[in-house]
Design an enzyme around this catalytic site. Sequence first.
Site, PDB file in Angstrom:
ATOM      1  N   LYS A 118       0.878  -1.156  -0.038  1.00 61.09           N
ATOM      2  CA  LYS A 118      -0.062   0.143  -0.046  1.00 61.09           C
ATOM      3  C   LYS A 118       0.761   1.109  -0.022  1.00 61.09           C
ATOM      4  CE  LYS A 118      -3.674  -1.966   2.718  1.00 61.09           C
ATOM      5  NZ  LYS A 118      -4.634  -2.907   1.640  1.00 61.09           N
ATOM      6  N   GLU A 202      -3.117   6.216   8.775  1.00 61.43           N
ATOM      7  CA  GLU A 202      -4.117   6.897   7.992  1.00 61.43           C
ATOM      8  C   GLU A 202      -5.042   7.720   8.790  1.00 61.43           C
ATOM      9  OE1 GLU A 202      -6.011   4.809   5.098  1.00 61.43           O
ATOM     10  OE2 GLU A 202      -4.301   4.584   3.472  1.00 61.43           O
ATOM     11  N   HIS A 237     -13.806  -5.522   8.206  1.00 61.33           N
ATOM     12  CA  HIS A 237     -13.373  -4.652   7.022  1.00 61.33           C
ATOM     13  C   HIS A 237     -13.511  -5.413   5.892  1.00 61.33           C
ATOM     14  CE1 HIS A 237     -11.961  -1.367   9.813  1.00 61.33           C
ATOM     15  NE2 HIS A 237     -11.125  -2.222  10.653  1.00 61.33           N
ATOM     16  N   ARG A 294      -6.130  -7.926  -9.695  1.00 58.20           N
ATOM     17  CA  ARG A 294      -6.687  -9.182  -9.832  1.00 58.20           C
ATOM     18  C   ARG A 294      -7.902  -8.959  -9.988  1.00 58.20           C
ATOM     19  NH1 ARG A 294      -9.443  -9.692  -5.124  1.00 58.20           N
ATOM     20  NH2 ARG A 294      -8.394  -8.733  -3.334  1.00 58.20           N
TER      21      ARG A 294
HETATM   22  P1  ADP Z   1      -7.418  -4.380   2.451  1.00 59.17           P
HETATM   23  O1  ADP Z   1      -6.094  -4.474   1.669  1.00 59.17           O
HETATM   24  O2  ADP Z   1      -7.451  -5.183   3.739  1.00 59.17           O
HETATM   25  O3  ADP Z   1      -8.554  -4.597   1.589  1.00 59.17           O
HETATM   26  P2  ADP Z   1      -7.984  -1.546   2.349  1.00 59.17           P
HETATM   27  O4  ADP Z   1      -7.274  -0.391   2.574  1.00 59.17           O
HETATM   28  O5  ADP Z   1      -9.007  -1.824   0.883  1.00 59.17           O
HETATM   29  O6  ADP Z   1      -7.495  -2.910   3.048  1.00 59.17           O
HETATM   30  O7  ADP Z   1      -9.116  -1.117   3.426  1.00 59.17           O
HETATM   31  C1  ADP Z   1     -10.221  -2.305   3.731  1.00 59.17           C
HETATM   32  C2  ADP Z   1     -11.550  -1.516   4.441  1.00 59.17           C
HETATM   33  O8  ADP Z   1     -11.133  -0.876   5.599  1.00 59.17           O
HETATM   34  C3  ADP Z   1     -12.019  -0.408   3.692  1.00 59.17           C
HETATM   35  O9  ADP Z   1     -12.826  -1.039   2.824  1.00 59.17           O
HETATM   36  C4  ADP Z   1     -12.548   0.261   4.802  1.00 59.17           C
HETATM   37  O10 ADP Z   1     -14.053  -0.159   5.225  1.00 59.17           O
HETATM   38  C5  ADP Z   1     -11.765   0.468   5.977  1.00 59.17           C
HETATM   39  N1  ADP Z   1     -10.884   1.600   5.614  1.00 59.17           N
HETATM   40  C6  ADP Z   1      -9.524   1.491   5.109  1.00 59.17           C
HETATM   41  N2  ADP Z   1      -8.967   2.593   5.260  1.00 59.17           N
HETATM   42  C7  ADP Z   1      -9.700   3.464   5.709  1.00 59.17           C
HETATM   43  C8  ADP Z   1      -9.775   4.823   6.369  1.00 59.17           C
HETATM   44  N3  ADP Z   1      -8.405   5.572   6.292  1.00 59.17           N
HETATM   45  N4  ADP Z   1     -10.790   5.277   6.993  1.00 59.17           N
HETATM   46  C9  ADP Z   1     -11.800   4.586   7.227  1.00 59.17           C
HETATM   47  N5  ADP Z   1     -12.128   3.232   6.788  1.00 59.17           N
HETATM   48  C10 ADP Z   1     -11.076   2.669   6.172  1.00 59.17           C
HETATM   49  P1  ADP Z   2     -12.261  -8.457  -2.855  1.00 58.34           P
HETATM   50  O1  ADP Z   2     -10.843  -7.859  -2.111  1.00 58.34           O
HETATM   51  O2  ADP Z   2     -12.103  -9.200  -4.024  1.00 58.34           O
HETATM   52  O3  ADP Z   2     -13.345  -7.581  -2.688  1.00 58.34           O
HETATM   53  P2  ADP Z   2     -11.991  -9.991  -0.143  1.00 58.34           P
HETATM   54  O4  ADP Z   2     -11.140  -8.723   0.480  1.00 58.34           O
HETATM   55  O5  ADP Z   2     -12.726 -10.759   0.534  1.00 58.34           O
HETATM   56  O6  ADP Z   2     -12.584  -9.846  -1.806  1.00 58.34           O
HETATM   57  O7  ADP Z   2     -10.538 -10.937  -0.611  1.00 58.34           O
HETATM   58  C1  ADP Z   2     -10.533 -11.808  -1.635  1.00 58.34           C
HETATM   59  C2  ADP Z   2      -9.794 -12.987  -1.227  1.00 58.34           C
HETATM   60  O8  ADP Z   2      -8.450 -12.908  -1.198  1.00 58.34           O
HETATM   61  C3  ADP Z   2     -10.104 -13.634   0.044  1.00 58.34           C
HETATM   62  O9  ADP Z   2      -9.826 -14.946   0.316  1.00 58.34           O
HETATM   63  C4  ADP Z   2      -8.814 -13.001   0.770  1.00 58.34           C
HETATM   64  O10 ADP Z   2      -8.596 -13.551   2.122  1.00 58.34           O
HETATM   65  C5  ADP Z   2      -7.883 -12.959  -0.105  1.00 58.34           C
HETATM   66  N1  ADP Z   2      -6.747 -11.820   0.061  1.00 58.34           N
HETATM   67  C6  ADP Z   2      -6.879 -10.629  -0.502  1.00 58.34           C
HETATM   68  N2  ADP Z   2      -5.741 -10.028  -0.129  1.00 58.34           N
HETATM   69  C7  ADP Z   2      -4.834 -11.007   0.229  1.00 58.34           C
HETATM   70  C8  ADP Z   2      -3.550 -10.767   0.696  1.00 58.34           C
HETATM   71  N3  ADP Z   2      -2.777  -9.783   0.557  1.00 58.34           N
HETATM   72  N4  ADP Z   2      -2.862 -12.088   1.088  1.00 58.34           N
HETATM   73  C9  ADP Z   2      -3.420 -13.194   1.385  1.00 58.34           C
HETATM   74  N5  ADP Z   2      -5.013 -13.431   1.045  1.00 58.34           N
HETATM   75  C10 ADP Z   2      -5.620 -12.079   0.437  1.00 58.34           C
HETATM   76 MG    MG Z   3      -9.087  -3.572  -0.007  1.00 62.76          MG
END
Ligand code: ADP
Ligand code: ADP
Ligand code: MG
Length: 498
Positions: A118, A202, A237, A294
Amino acid sequence: MTTIKKLLVANRGEIALRVMRTCREMGIKTVAIYSEADRNALHVRYADEAVCVGPAASAESYLKGDVIIDVCKRLGVDAIHPGYGFLSENASFSQMVRDAGLIFVGPSPESIEVMGSKLAAKAAVATYNIPMVPGTPSAIADRDEAKVISAQIGYPVLIKASAGGGGKGMRVVENEAEFDEQMDRAVSEALSAFGDGSVFIEKYVTSPRHIEIQVLGDQHGNIIHLFERECSVQRRHQKVVEEAPSAILTPGIRAEMGRCAVDVARACGYYGAGTVEFIVDDQLNFYFLEMNTRLQVEHPVTEQITGIDLVKQMIYIAEGKPLTIQQDDLQIKGHAVEVRVYAEDPANNFLPDVGTLETYVRPQGNGVRVDDGFEQGMEIPIYYDPMIAKLITYGADREEAIQKMIRAIDEYQITGVQTTLPFCRFVMEHEAFRSANFDTRFVSLYFTPDVLKPAVDKAEEDLAAVLGAFLLDTQKPKQQTAVSAAQQRSRWKERRLS
Ligand code: ADP
Ligand code: ADP
Ligand code: MG
């Protein structure tokens, strides 16, 4: 330009089937891989050929990149589709695939590498005009300094794992007193989940909505976006309900977010299908979160509203074909909603509830799509993601898609495990969801396990009322009985009793 004739899907469950179906439509032969726990899985039966790659644990089967590449060589496979999860965002695997002379149906190893972190992603897009959440630009080395920065940003803040994914390694810090404890938790979670303890800070956006943009890029520098998906209904999340389009974006903001998403993709020389995630505040300001390099779990809602098969596009792009779709050709048509049917108990903190699918009957009919990987009698293994299915409905507008979803959920019969279906039904009926006035706090604001219970009791009461009215009716044939919506909902119970 090459033509893919035989493709191996390095995945399992619904997404493996999803990819194979498009391959079949394109005349491409398919190869499944499976672990010992998935011997009887549907993706194994659907594929033209299937190879067992190891024991149940993912690390010994689905994550064995070298074994998977050997299978490809042995069976004359020319391309690998990684699906989501597992090896899909593993840059070194995609490099190994290329080095073996095979096609990786996805972006370049360089794009995966940059967007997999990130922090690196934020650095890569820094020269473009992309709004970003205030925060630390690099990993936290010094806690005291981090506390000073957090105070400047203003609490609440979010500690996030740079290598994070799937909602893991993320901690909200409400005030400075909590800082150290939450920091320790975030670092240890990041280390155990991703083998990388780097975290950053953040600003925690209040009333946050998660809205993401689907992009497609070819290997000739053309990049388009396929509008947004609203994914704000989350637990841990992680998304449970998704829809396209978002009910709150104006055409202007949509176009602006689309432009930003295309720029993010351009910043890392992206090709393939990808998703640029944004957080949107209550003033409709949007901020770049991360890019997923992906196919996304919720991609079907985009397919429904655009009429584009994203897997087919991914395959064309991997073959080196230029995109034939121009941005201006694209239009949003109708509305799609997806609910994720997890084997989880919503009444017990959404904890996984794996077991055997004693009953498993899918909903059908106009506007209903079910992407799943199970059949009645099958067991949901404890080794993998507990998602049973994705239920997608499509209608002329949001209201129609929601009504179809409620109808489809009521038709879906699953026993043997608890599922997220009753929770999803609660969402569909909730005023906040109906009025599109919700954010990622939906579960914490509105959901308690007891909201599911009265629904069942109510249905039983309604049933008694209907039966009572029915008896009265047969005695006095002319008397009218009004059937309420709630009574209609309980009809499945009547059917079971009859
Ligand atoms: P991941 O790689 O786990 O998907 P993301 O950065 O996409 O991580 O964040 C996952 C979720 O966490 C977001 O969909 C949102 O609900 C919450 N989130 C992430 N960053 C923030 C933020 N700065 N403020 C509020 N909610 C956040
Ligand atoms: P999407 O991001 O496609 O909306 P999810 O956040 O549920 O959906 O993630 C999709 C799948 O990929 C899940 O099975 C999650 O556990 C896996 N996943 C996402 N990011 C990672 C990561 N950085 N490492 C391992 N598994 C991941
Ligand atoms: Mg995400």
